[in-house]
Design a protein around this motif. Structure first.
Motif, PDB file in Angstrom:
ATOM      1  N   HIS A   2      52.968  21.836  36.377  1.00  0.00           N
ATOM      2  CA  HIS A   2      52.675  22.731  35.253  1.00  0.00           C
ATOM      3  C   HIS A   2      51.362  22.389  34.551  1.00  0.00           C
ATOM      4  O   HIS A   2      50.658  23.287  34.087  1.00  0.00           O
ATOM      5  N   GLY A  49      55.873  25.475  40.003  1.00  0.00           N
ATOM      6  CA  GLY A  49      55.492  24.134  39.617  1.00  0.00           C
ATOM      7  C   GLY A  49      55.785  23.064  40.628  1.00  0.00           C
ATOM      8  O   GLY A  49      55.556  21.893  40.364  1.00  0.00           O
ATOM      9  N   TRP A  53      56.747  17.700  36.526  1.00  0.00           N
ATOM     10  CA  TRP A  53      56.311  18.748  35.602  1.00  0.00           C
ATOM     11  C   TRP A  53      54.815  18.634  35.320  1.00  0.00           C
ATOM     12  O   TRP A  53      54.091  19.637  35.311  1.00  0.00           O
ATOM     13  N   ASP A  75      62.842  23.540  33.192  1.00  0.00           N
ATOM     14  CA  ASP A  75      62.066  24.319  34.153  1.00  0.00           C
ATOM     15  C   ASP A  75      62.466  24.004  35.588  1.00  0.00           C
ATOM     16  O   ASP A  75      61.731  24.291  36.534  1.00  0.00           O
ATOM     17  N   ILE A  95      59.905  31.170  34.461  1.00  0.00           N
ATOM     18  CA  ILE A  95      59.110  29.944  34.373  1.00  0.00           C
ATOM     19  C   ILE A  95      57.663  30.330  34.676  1.00  0.00           C
ATOM     20  O   ILE A  95      57.326  30.685  35.807  1.00  0.00           O
ATOM     21  N   ILE A  97      53.562  29.478  34.683  1.00  0.00           N
ATOM     22  CA  ILE A  97      52.537  28.440  34.727  1.00  0.00           C
ATOM     23  C   ILE A  97      51.224  29.114  34.377  1.00  0.00           C
ATOM     24  O   ILE A  97      50.615  29.797  35.200  1.00  0.00           O
TER      25      ILE A  97
END
Length: 399
Positions: A70, A331, A66, A58, A393, A395
């Motif tokens: 996230h 993120g 992360w 990611d 990506i 979230i």
């Protein structure tokens, strides 16, 4: 995993009012054990992700990043999970107790904070048997109050270094600052003895230099005023390191109408770190500052500076910072002073040096978008990020 989620859903439907006191306590004890087991499995999983550098998928540098970006964990919590995963590799008995739910995540962290690779190496050099400590600590964690484990771990530190710590003043220094919803700030610091003396001497010099007759401030208020004055003095001196090409300073974003209208109320201006202030306070700051104009379009977007400007000017950077607030890579959220202004369409390929063609990216993610990742801004102002394989990506909301 689906069975686990179904079981939790079933628990949530129980009517707790129908349970006896004994049943409620039994349920509580069971949930604590289950919570420990889930925490242990999370720690084990994050450790594996850390080993294989899964966060790179990611576009992030580490599992800590992360977890913060996230999973929306607090930085301290993300660090704790990673630290525990690494520390448990040295203590199989403690890891087993954690996995079966008899040891808590906080107890594991007590050990992980004290024993890392450096301490393990030193223990080996001194012939200290970590296995014996592992067994004792696990027994203490399972059967004794939390403080007992803290004391037991301190005994290991004493055995490892009977002469006391080396005089490295930076090792124990900590400063944490928390910003609240209203923009006010609280903090805590821990300093070694000499560092503490320096800070106290600097604050005391300002306190004693400003003792007007009739001063009714408490000592705590005097200290706080002195700390702010120290920052004022350093900012005004102009000797601090630059923050992304400019000297550090207090930034206020406010509409000109609000700035000149004495009737404007609260929350009219926005500070560089995200807090909001009243127009009156913005006017107060403007008394001893400079004013830079950013012309806004009818849709509330700062107007661009055109293609003639190859290098991002300070004015355009201010506009991009005001719009994006932080790194826009999914993120991340790194603060503006970590970031570069990126051309979405490279200048050499015909892209304008303009707000519409700009994105705020931290150094790591600026590099990522030049190596396959991609960021785009939707018409509604939402930033989106794609991997090199063109998968987005995402979230999502908490599960």
């Amino acid at each position: 995993m689906s069975e686990l989620i179904s079981a939790l859903d079933a628990l949530a439907t129980d009517d707790l009012h129908l349970l006896s006191d004994a049943a409620v306590l039994e349920r509580t004890a069971l949930l604590v054990q289950l919570g420990n087991r889930v925490a242990a499995e999370l720690t084990r999983t994050v450790r594996q992700a850390d080993i294989v550098q899964a966060a790179e998928r990611d576009g992030l540098k580490s599992m800590r990043s992360w977890l913060i970006g996230h999973a929306r964990l607090a930085p301290a919590e993300a660090s704790r999970i990673l630290r525990s995963g690494r520390g448990l590799e040295y203590f199989p008995a403690l890891a087993a107790g954690f996995a079966e739910g008899s040891v808590t995540a906080e107890q594991v962290d007590v050990v992980a904070r004290a024993v890392g690779p450096v301490e393990v190496a030193r223990a080996g050099e001194q012939g200290i048997d970590l296995g014996a400590f592992d067994e004792v600590w696990t027994q203490v964690a399972m059967a004794s109050p939390h403080q007992s484990l803290v004391d037991a771990v301190q005994a290991f530190e004493d055995a490892l270094n009977p002469d006391g710590p080396e005089p490295d003043p930076t090792e124990g220094r900590r400063l944490t600052i928390a910003t609240h919803a209203d923009g006010s700030v609280t903090g805590r610091f821990d300093l070694d003895v000499t560092g503490g003396e320096k800070v106290k001497a600097a604050i005391e010099s300002i306190v004693q230099a400003d003792r007007p007759q009739g001063d009714e401030r408490t000592r705590a208020q005097q200290n706080a005023d002195a700390l702010v004055q120290l920052a004022d003095n350093q900012l005004a001196a102009g000797n601090l390191p630059t923050l992304r090409t400019v000297k550090p300073h207090v930034v206020v974003g406010i509409d000109i109408e609000d700035l000149v209208d004495p009737a404007t109320g609260a929350r009219a201006g926005e500070l560089g770190f995200g807090a909001t202030i009243s127009a009156a306070r913005a006017r107060y700051l403007a008394c001893d500052g400079s004013i830079s104009r950013i012309v806004m379009g009818p849709d509330g977007t700062p107007l661009d500076l055109g293609r003639d400007h190859r290098v991002v000017t300070p004015g355009l950077r201010k506009a991009v910072e005001r719009r994006d607030k932080s790194c826009v890579f999914a993120g991340c959220g790194a603060p503006t002073w970590w970031c570069d202004v990126h051309h979405l369409i490279h200048w050499a390929h015909g892209g304008d040096t303009a707000l519409s063609n700009s994105a705020l990216l931290c150094e790591r993610h600026h590099t990522k978008v030049h190596h396959g990742f991609r960021v785009e801004r939707d018409p509604d102002g939402r930033w989106r990020t794609w991997r090199p394989d063109d998968t987005e990506i995402l979230i999502g909301p908490p599960l």
